[in-house]
Scaffold this motif. Structure first.
Motif, mmCIF file in Angstrom:
data_model
loop_
_atom_site.group_PDB
_atom_site.id
_atom_site.type_symbol
_atom_site.label_atom_id
_atom_site.label_comp_id
_atom_site.label_asym_id
_atom_site.label_seq_id
_atom_site.Cartn_x
_atom_site.Cartn_y
_atom_site.Cartn_z
ATOM 1 N N GLY A 86 28.300 51.832 81.539
ATOM 2 C CA GLY A 86 28.754 51.778 80.155
ATOM 3 C C GLY A 86 30.236 51.497 80.056
ATOM 4 N N ALA A 87 30.667 51.070 78.872
ATOM 5 C CA ALA A 87 32.070 50.699 78.681
ATOM 6 C C ALA A 87 33.004 51.889 78.792
ATOM 7 C CB ALA A 87 32.242 50.033 77.314
ATOM 8 N N ALA A 88 32.474 53.103 78.548
ATOM 9 C CA ALA A 88 33.325 54.299 78.591
ATOM 10 C C ALA A 88 33.309 54.976 79.954
ATOM 11 C CB ALA A 88 32.887 55.282 77.511
ATOM 12 N N ALA A 89 32.711 54.354 80.974
ATOM 13 C CA ALA A 89 32.619 54.985 82.289
ATOM 14 C C ALA A 89 33.956 55.031 83.002
ATOM 15 C CB ALA A 89 31.592 54.256 83.145
ATOM 16 N N LEU A 90 34.866 54.118 82.653
ATOM 17 C CA LEU A 90 36.183 54.078 83.271
ATOM 18 C C LEU A 90 37.232 54.260 82.186
ATOM 19 C CD1 LEU A 90 35.754 51.115 85.784
ATOM 20 C CD2 LEU A 90 35.507 53.558 86.236
ATOM 21 N N ASP A 91 38.121 55.207 82.412
ATOM 22 C CA ASP A 91 39.162 55.503 81.436
ATOM 23 C C ASP A 91 40.499 55.015 81.968
ATOM 24 O OD1 ASP A 91 40.446 56.587 79.180
ATOM 25 O OD2 ASP A 91 40.937 58.409 80.306
ATOM 26 N N GLY A 92 41.195 54.222 81.133
ATOM 27 C CA GLY A 92 42.487 53.713 81.548
ATOM 28 C C GLY A 92 42.928 52.585 80.652
ATOM 29 N N PHE A 109 39.005 45.932 90.206
ATOM 30 C CA PHE A 109 40.212 46.449 90.856
ATOM 31 C C PHE A 109 40.163 47.968 91.024
ATOM 32 C CE2 PHE A 109 41.924 42.364 89.174
ATOM 33 C CZ PHE A 109 42.186 41.799 90.421
ATOM 34 N N PHE A 110 39.407 48.665 90.162
ATOM 35 C CA PHE A 110 39.189 50.092 90.399
ATOM 36 C C PHE A 110 38.342 50.285 91.650
ATOM 37 C CE2 PHE A 110 36.429 53.832 89.800
ATOM 38 C CZ PHE A 110 37.402 54.820 89.861
ATOM 39 N N VAL A 112 38.354 48.256 94.228
ATOM 40 C CA VAL A 112 39.255 47.992 95.358
ATOM 41 C C VAL A 112 40.043 49.248 95.710
ATOM 42 C CG1 VAL A 112 41.298 46.706 96.071
ATOM 43 C CG2 VAL A 112 39.421 45.523 94.900
ATOM 44 N N GLN A 113 40.569 49.933 94.697
ATOM 45 C CA GLN A 113 41.343 51.145 94.943
ATOM 46 C C GLN A 113 40.481 52.259 95.526
ATOM 47 O OE1 GLN A 113 43.400 52.174 91.267
ATOM 48 N NE2 GLN A 113 43.731 49.998 90.821
ATOM 49 N N THR A 114 39.240 52.360 95.069
ATOM 50 C CA THR A 114 38.353 53.414 95.558
ATOM 51 C C THR A 114 37.878 53.124 96.978
ATOM 52 O OG1 THR A 114 37.577 53.807 93.303
ATOM 53 C CG2 THR A 114 36.221 54.667 95.093
ATOM 54 N N LEU A 115 37.461 51.875 97.246
ATOM 55 C CA LEU A 115 36.941 51.514 98.566
ATOM 56 C C LEU A 115 38.002 51.709 99.648
ATOM 57 C CD1 LEU A 115 34.398 50.276 99.967
ATOM 58 C CD2 LEU A 115 35.536 48.064 99.771
ATOM 59 N N ALA A 116 39.233 51.343 99.329
ATOM 60 C CA ALA A 116 40.321 51.460 100.302
ATOM 61 C C ALA A 116 41.051 52.791 100.200
ATOM 62 C CB ALA A 116 41.302 50.309 100.111
ATOM 63 N N THR A 117 40.529 53.729 99.368
ATOM 64 C CA THR A 117 41.135 55.054 99.160
ATOM 65 C C THR A 117 42.609 54.947 98.771
ATOM 66 O OG1 THR A 117 41.693 55.387 101.496
ATOM 67 C CG2 THR A 117 39.514 56.098 100.783
ATOM 68 N N ILE A 118 42.909 53.994 97.875
ATOM 69 C CA ILE A 118 44.293 53.837 97.407
ATOM 70 C C ILE A 118 44.555 54.780 96.241
ATOM 71 C CG2 ILE A 118 45.976 52.228 96.430
ATOM 72 C CD1 ILE A 118 44.458 49.980 97.855
ATOM 73 N N GLY A 119 43.798 54.624 95.154
ATOM 74 C CA GLY A 119 43.857 55.556 94.033
ATOM 75 C C GLY A 119 45.204 55.659 93.343
ATOM 76 N N TYR A 120 45.565 54.646 92.547
ATOM 77 C CA TYR A 120 46.837 54.686 91.827
ATOM 78 C C TYR A 120 46.795 55.682 90.665
ATOM 79 C CZ TYR A 120 48.236 50.513 94.369
ATOM 80 O OH TYR A 120 48.570 49.632 95.345
ATOM 81 N N GLY A 121 45.637 55.979 90.130
ATOM 82 C CA GLY A 121 45.524 56.959 89.059
ATOM 83 C C GLY A 121 45.567 56.383 87.661
ATOM 84 N N ARG A 122 45.748 55.074 87.507
ATOM 85 C CA ARG A 122 45.788 54.477 86.168
ATOM 86 C C ARG A 122 44.386 54.431 85.559
ATOM 87 N NH1 ARG A 122 49.936 51.531 84.293
ATOM 88 N NH2 ARG A 122 48.532 49.957 83.387
ATOM 89 N N ILE A 123 43.385 54.281 86.392
ATOM 90 C CA ILE A 123 42.006 54.255 85.924
ATOM 91 C C ILE A 123 41.252 55.390 86.591
ATOM 92 C CG2 ILE A 123 39.887 52.879 85.751
ATOM 93 C CD1 ILE A 123 41.575 50.387 85.965
ATOM 94 N N SER A 124 40.416 56.100 85.866
ATOM 95 C CA SER A 124 39.656 57.220 86.420
ATOM 96 C C SER A 124 38.228 57.169 85.898
ATOM 97 C CB SER A 124 40.303 58.549 86.039
ATOM 98 O OG SER A 124 40.395 58.681 84.631
#
Length: 324
Positions: A86-92, A109-110, A112-124
């Motif tokens: 759903g459209a509300a599954a990612l907040d950012g 790109f979320f 990419v951040q999750t797969l590589a365990t980067i996690g900038y925190g802009r999207i959750s």
């Protein structure tokens, strides 16, 4: 040691191919790259194919391309999974627009951040479905990156000598007689020691029977291999090639099978290299040109590997023209 004949009366000198296979095959036993012309049937897909071995054997550019394809495809799959929540599954912040393309890019790109365990925190992630997908993706990333790292290390640590064989073997003059020769060189800066060569000839006799014979070498082993090495089999009265001509080898469907064994100083392991020459890859009445320069300005002997295949005309002794 005498070779004991089999029940068929033939000596078991088929090098492991078996008399039935060696008599029936119409192709070369060994390809120039050392691979065998053998097809295995009756096995399942997983049994007949080793993906791990495939990843070890392919070139570095192809290996890296496979990793890149996996990376792009995996992120795309998980991006679609996030969109399905759903459209509300990612907040950012909607940095890429509010349309479907913007949502897709944000999800990609979320991922990419999750797969590589980067996690900038802009999207959750929001909600149980999206967080479950995050948990699955993080596990996939940990496992697959560990596997890729292990395979890359195995590729680096695996001994892979780069011994280049001359494109042709030759029958050339040698100490008043003739000799079967081929030339090889180490094309890497890693040093090889205790290099030994074994050469056998396979040819057909009367009917469909194929016979194998080992060829004695002038020097079967060299301790050091910094330059090129011309492997020489003198064609004297004891040679299986004595009295044979180029036409005889062609008619007999002859193949020269070569196996090299060496100690690789870099890896500290023993390495093996295989190749072969068919009758049409043996040139008669020629010899290899000299590729070693002993007169370098700095006093260092050099080898021009680019000229490894170059040959020049040479006159053979008259005895070579006799047919057995």
């Amino acid at each position: 040691m005498a070779v004991r004949p089999t029940q068929t009366g033939r000596s078991p000198q088929d090098l492991g191919f078996g008399p039935v296979v060696s008599d029936a095959t119409r192709r070369r036993f060994l390809n120039r790259d050392g691979s065998f012309n053998v097809k295995r049937t009756g096995l399942g897909f997983a049994e007949s194919r080793s993906f791990y071995r495939y990843l070890l054997d392919i070139s570095w550019p192809r290996f890296i391309s496979h990793v890149a394809y996996w990376y792009l495809a995996t992120n795309a799959i998980f991006a679609v999974a996030y969109l399905a929540c759903g459209a509300a599954a990612l907040d950012g912040p909607e940095d890429y627009g509010a349309g479907w393309l913007g949502h897709l890019l944000s999800a990609y790109f979320f991922s990419v951040q999750t797969l590589a365990t980067i996690g900038y925190g802009r999207i959750s992630p929001i909600g149980i479905p999206a967080n479950l997908i995050v948990a699955i993706e993080s596990l996939v990333g940990l496992v697959t990156f560990a596997l890729i790292t292990g395979i890359a290390f195995a590729r680096f640590s695996r001994p892979r000598p780069a011994i280049r064989f001359s494109a042709y073997a030759v029958v050339a003059p040698y100490q008043g007689i003739t000799a079967f020769m081929f030339r090889l060189a180490n094309t890497r800066d890693s040093e090889l020691f205790d290099v030994s060569a074994e050469v056998a000839i396979a040819r057909r006799r009367s009917g469909n029977e194929r016979v194998f014979a080992s060829l004695s070498l002038e020097r079967p082993t060299v301790t050091f291999f910094p330059l090129s090495w011309t492997v020489v089999h003198p064609i004297d009265g004891a040679s299986p090639m004595y009295g044979l001509t180029s036409r005889d080898l062609t008619d007999a469907d002859a193949e020269f099978l070569v196996r090299l064994t060496a100690y690789d100083e870099t890896t500290g392991q023993t390495v093996h290299v295989r190749s072969s020459y068919k009758a049409d890859e043996v040139k008669w009445g020629v010899k290899f040109v000299n590729i070693i320069d002993r007169d370098g300005a700095d006093g260092i002997i050099s080898v021009d590997v680019t000229r490894l295949d170059e040959i020049e005309q040479a006159e053979l002794p008259a005895i070579q023209e006799k047919s057995q």
